[in-house]
Design an enzyme around this catalytic site. Sequence first.
Site, PDB file in Angstrom:
ATOM      1  N   ALA A 160       0.842  -1.194   0.000  1.00  0.00           N
ATOM      2  CA  ALA A 160       0.000   0.000   0.000  1.00  0.00           C
ATOM      3  C   ALA A 160       0.879   1.248   0.000  1.00  0.00           C
ATOM      4  O   ALA A 160       1.952   1.275   0.618  1.00  0.00           O
ATOM      5  CB  ALA A 160      -0.915  -0.003   1.216  1.00  0.00           C
ATOM      6  N   GLU A 232      -7.833 -12.492  -0.098  1.00  0.00           N
ATOM      7  CA  GLU A 232      -8.418 -12.322   1.243  1.00  0.00           C
ATOM      8  C   GLU A 232      -8.985 -10.920   1.282  1.00  0.00           C
ATOM      9  O   GLU A 232      -8.249  -9.938   1.300  1.00  0.00           O
ATOM     10  CB  GLU A 232      -7.357 -12.536   2.318  1.00  0.00           C
ATOM     11  CG  GLU A 232      -7.948 -12.733   3.714  1.00  0.00           C
ATOM     12  CD  GLU A 232      -8.050 -11.443   4.501  1.00  0.00           C
ATOM     13  OE1 GLU A 232      -9.174 -10.879   4.545  1.00  0.00           O
ATOM     14  OE2 GLU A 232      -7.045 -10.999   5.047  1.00  0.00           O
ATOM     15  N   CYS A 266      -9.927  -6.852   8.796  1.00  0.00           N
ATOM     16  CA  CYS A 266     -10.970  -7.553   8.040  1.00  0.00           C
ATOM     17  C   CYS A 266     -11.656  -8.607   8.890  1.00  0.00           C
ATOM     18  O   CYS A 266     -12.852  -8.860   8.736  1.00  0.00           O
ATOM     19  CB  CYS A 266     -10.355  -8.225   6.808  1.00  0.00           C
ATOM     20  SG  CYS A 266      -9.633  -7.087   5.612  1.00  0.00           S
TER      21      CYS A 266
END
Length: 458
Positions: A160, A232, A266
């Site tokens: 990221a 995922e 998550c």
Amino acid sequence: MAIAVINPTTGATERTFDAHDAAEIERRIALAENAVHAMRSTDFAQRAEWMRAAADLLEAEADDVAVMMVREMGKPIAQARAEALKCVKNMRFYAENAERFLADEPLENPAAVNASAAGARYEPLGVVLAVMPWNYPLWQVIRFAAPALMAGNAGVLKHASNVPESALYLDTLFTRAGFPEGAFTTLLIGSGPVEAIIADSRIKAVTLTGSEPAGRAVGSQAGAAVKKAVLELGGSDPFIVLPSADLEAAASMAVTARTINNGQSCVAGKRFIVHADVYDRFTELFVEKMAALVVGDPLDESVQVGPLATLSGRDELAELVDDAVAHGATLLTGGTVPEGDGFFYPPTVIADLPADARLVMEEAFGPVATVYRAADVDEALAIANQTPFGLSSAVWTTDPDEQERVARDLDAGAVFINGMTVSYPELPFGGIKNSGIGRELAAAGIREFCNLKTVWRA
């Protein structure tokens, strides 16, 4: 998104980086391709030696690495330190177990297939591209990298853009430990070049942890290139509380499950589904404990909840809460963006959600919990399974029949009974429905990036 360290505690940009250009991308992929050939000339013992050395380096540097992660994405310092040490554990786990997980599988009765010997073996695929998120800057990468490298693959990381220092730290870690140059390398790039990299014939597989839209994009690109993908994605995990539960313990664990990593996980518990018989008492305890959390500078050891990682993430979370309230939901605590610097959002609990509120179906990526009242186990399961996600789940009950019923009927990749979801190197991790495909960790995780080759001998 610019490739930069933007401190979420202050909102200040502390460091910026130039993206790698096409020539540097090519150089690094070529290094990874060359490293594959070097890796295939090694055995498990050699790779395990290097992996243990990498684990030792990370363990020695854990305190500095933790501060780096806090500065980049705002998690509390104690959790950042724990993340680094969890990576160390995972690296040592695969150093110890990779050879056993990938042992040849001979057929017990080769005569059944007209052979003198037959069976299957696991072989590395080659260069694996990893597209990774910011919320666990080291752990998300290491849980792919450790098994991939131990299997004999090479890894190319596109991290990221808001955690470039973590990406560059990982870029050198494995080489410093002795792995061949290019066995693990980082690309400092935005999302633009990713499709072309996936299409590159030297890339043999791709793994992504991130949002559902990102997963759909990468998954479709990998499919077009006929390449293996492990995805995922998001989750809106249910946390079910039934009458026999220890309510004090359940409420305390519910707070941890919802606010760990500042709520940006998550696999965190997000929807708290409580049997009507204990709804009032559980909700009272839960709200009281959420409201008491210490919010502030994540470098302060006493702080329990820091800022969200990005301004856009904080704004999106606030929009979800405002939408729920506008549709008639009840705000039990929190729910107001604080004044001052940084990307903070208070621990928040919302009840009485109407069906048309966005929070019912969308993932809240921050310290926002929704509470539902269920008349019985059937209704609890119906609420739990109504979203398009199926990552993990939790149920609190001491009744063995209820434990088995809920474990069987929840649509999820995992069920934790009388606890909260935690990822362990020893257990497979992943989801169903829109939460993704494939598995990480355990034996399943290392086998994802191998060719299962059948060998038959006359």
